[in-house]
Design an enzyme around this catalytic site. Structure first.
Site, PDB file in Angstrom:
ATOM      1  N   LYS A 114       0.824  -1.217   0.000  1.00 56.87           N
ATOM      2  CA  LYS A 114       0.000   0.000   0.000  1.00 56.87           C
ATOM      3  C   LYS A 114       0.853   1.259   0.000  1.00 56.87           C
ATOM      4  O   LYS A 114       0.459   2.296  -0.548  1.00 56.87           O
ATOM      5  CB  LYS A 114      -0.979  -0.020   1.174  1.00 56.87           C
ATOM      6  CG  LYS A 114      -0.323  -0.095   2.556  1.00 56.87           C
ATOM      7  CD  LYS A 114      -0.207   1.247   3.228  1.00 56.87           C
ATOM      8  CE  LYS A 114       0.471   1.138   4.582  1.00 56.87           C
ATOM      9  NZ  LYS A 114       0.460   2.392   5.330  1.00 56.87           N
ATOM     10  N   THR A 133      -4.139   5.262   3.076  1.00 54.92           N
ATOM     11  CA  THR A 133      -2.788   5.721   2.747  1.00 54.92           C
ATOM     12  C   THR A 133      -2.747   6.413   1.390  1.00 54.92           C
ATOM     13  O   THR A 133      -1.964   7.344   1.189  1.00 54.92           O
ATOM     14  CB  THR A 133      -1.813   4.528   2.752  1.00 54.92           C
ATOM     15  OG1 THR A 133      -1.954   3.824   3.983  1.00 54.92           O
ATOM     16  CG2 THR A 133      -0.375   4.991   2.628  1.00 54.92           C
TER      17      THR A 133
END
Length: 332
Positions: free
Chosen positions: A191, A248
């Site tokens: 991520k 994120t």
């Protein structure tokens, strides 16, 4: 009452220490720098990494790792992924032989291509049943201000996972347990790389359609890699996968997205690092190790490859976008 040692006084380590303390766990933070430890102990604030956040009185801080680890039943490893091995070599002799080792680090180690739980097992000699990982949509400042969030604690030993769960469950922080350590770690490592790509696109002035496409295709390549390594697809569809990915990739609080945005605006790697105020954007190094890991398992990860080439091979963001859009069209 269980005691926890949080080894690492960065923003997330400090925020998680606050969660533990507010859940009723006694916490000692190990800080690398004397001035950070002193300020935390004397003012109950980490002015270097979480300014303006008051820490509970049952948090202490020290630069003496042995003192921090003394009596700790939960050892929280909160240093950057690429420095974990070196630190662990210094800490291992002071860690209780039955302590649960909980990794907050998200990355794939350069060179060895090991996940963080594998690094921990290799350096400490701890059985994998003692090693847990925590992953989820957990931006440090939001957690520190008690904004509601969920997370996943993955451990092969369900009893240890439940112990950690109890040690950090609060009215605003909801931990779930899971046994899929691989899925949580691959989701956490990838991520950061995809967030760099989202930041680059945002810096180029691209809108929500583009960001949504990057997140979705990023999840697809993360899942391909995770499954190849033995992860469960359901894990990557949950908090430790898509949840962490969305947070994120979308938030200005994300160091990786912010770093990528500077590059997308035409800034240099040095300028992006300066904008990060000394904090680590894990995806910058992880993109290389994640790419190498995917190649070793013959998994196609075009976004990861593009991020690596921008960060380490001098490819411009505009050229990277062109390469991605020029790929062969195919079924989803």
């Amino acid at each position: 009452m269980v005691k926890a040692a949080v080894l690492g006084a960065g923003s997330w380590g400090t925020a998680y220490a606050k969660v533990l303390a507010e859940a009723g766990t006694d916490v000692t933070i190990w800080a690398r720098r004397d001035e950070v430890a002193t300020v935390i102990s004397e003012t109950h604030e980490n002015t270097a990494y979480l300014p303006g956040i008051t820490l509970p009185p049952n948090i202490d801080a020290t630069t003496d790792h042995a003192a921090a680890l003394n009596g700790a039943g939960i050892v929280v490893l909160a240093v950057p992924s690429q420095s974990l091995r070196g630190n662990l070599k210094q800490w291992t002799s002071a860690i209780d032989k039955d302590a649960t080792l909980l990794s907050l680090a998200k990355g794939i180690e350069s060179g060895t291509l090991l996940r963080m739980s594998q690094v921990i097992a290799q350096v400490t000699g701890a059985d994998l049943s003692r090693i847990a990982v925590l992953s989820g949509p957990n931006l440090a400042r939001e957690i520190a201000t008690r904004q509601p969030a969920g997370t996943v604690i993955a451990c092969p030993d369900s009893a240890r996972a439940i112990d950690v769960q109890k040690a950090c469950a609060t009215g605003y922080f909801r931990p779930y347990t899971n046994s899929d350590v691989i899925g949580c770690e691959i989701g956490g490592a990838c991520k950061n790389v995809i967030a760099l790509a989202c930041g680059m696109a945002s810096g180029q002035g691209m809108g929500e359609n583009t960001i949504a496409s990057i997140i979705t295709r990023g999840l697809a390549e993360t899942t391909r890699l995770g499954v190849a390594l033995g992860a469960k697809p359901a894990t990557l569809a949950g908090l430790a996968g898509v949840g962490d990915l969305v947070a994120t990739c979308s938030s200005p609080l994300s160091r990786n997205r912010s770093f990528g945005r500077v590059l997308g605006e035409g800034g240099t790697m040095a300028a992006a690092q300066e904008a990060a105020h000394g904090q680590v954007a894990e995806g910058v190094k992880s993109c290389t190790s994640v790419r190498a890991l995917s190649e070793s398992f013959d998994v196609e990860m075009p976004l990861t490859d593009a991020v690596h080439r921008v960060c380490h091979e001098g490819l411009s963001v505009r050229e990277a976008v062109g390469h991605l859009l020029g790929r062969r069209i195919k079924p989803e």
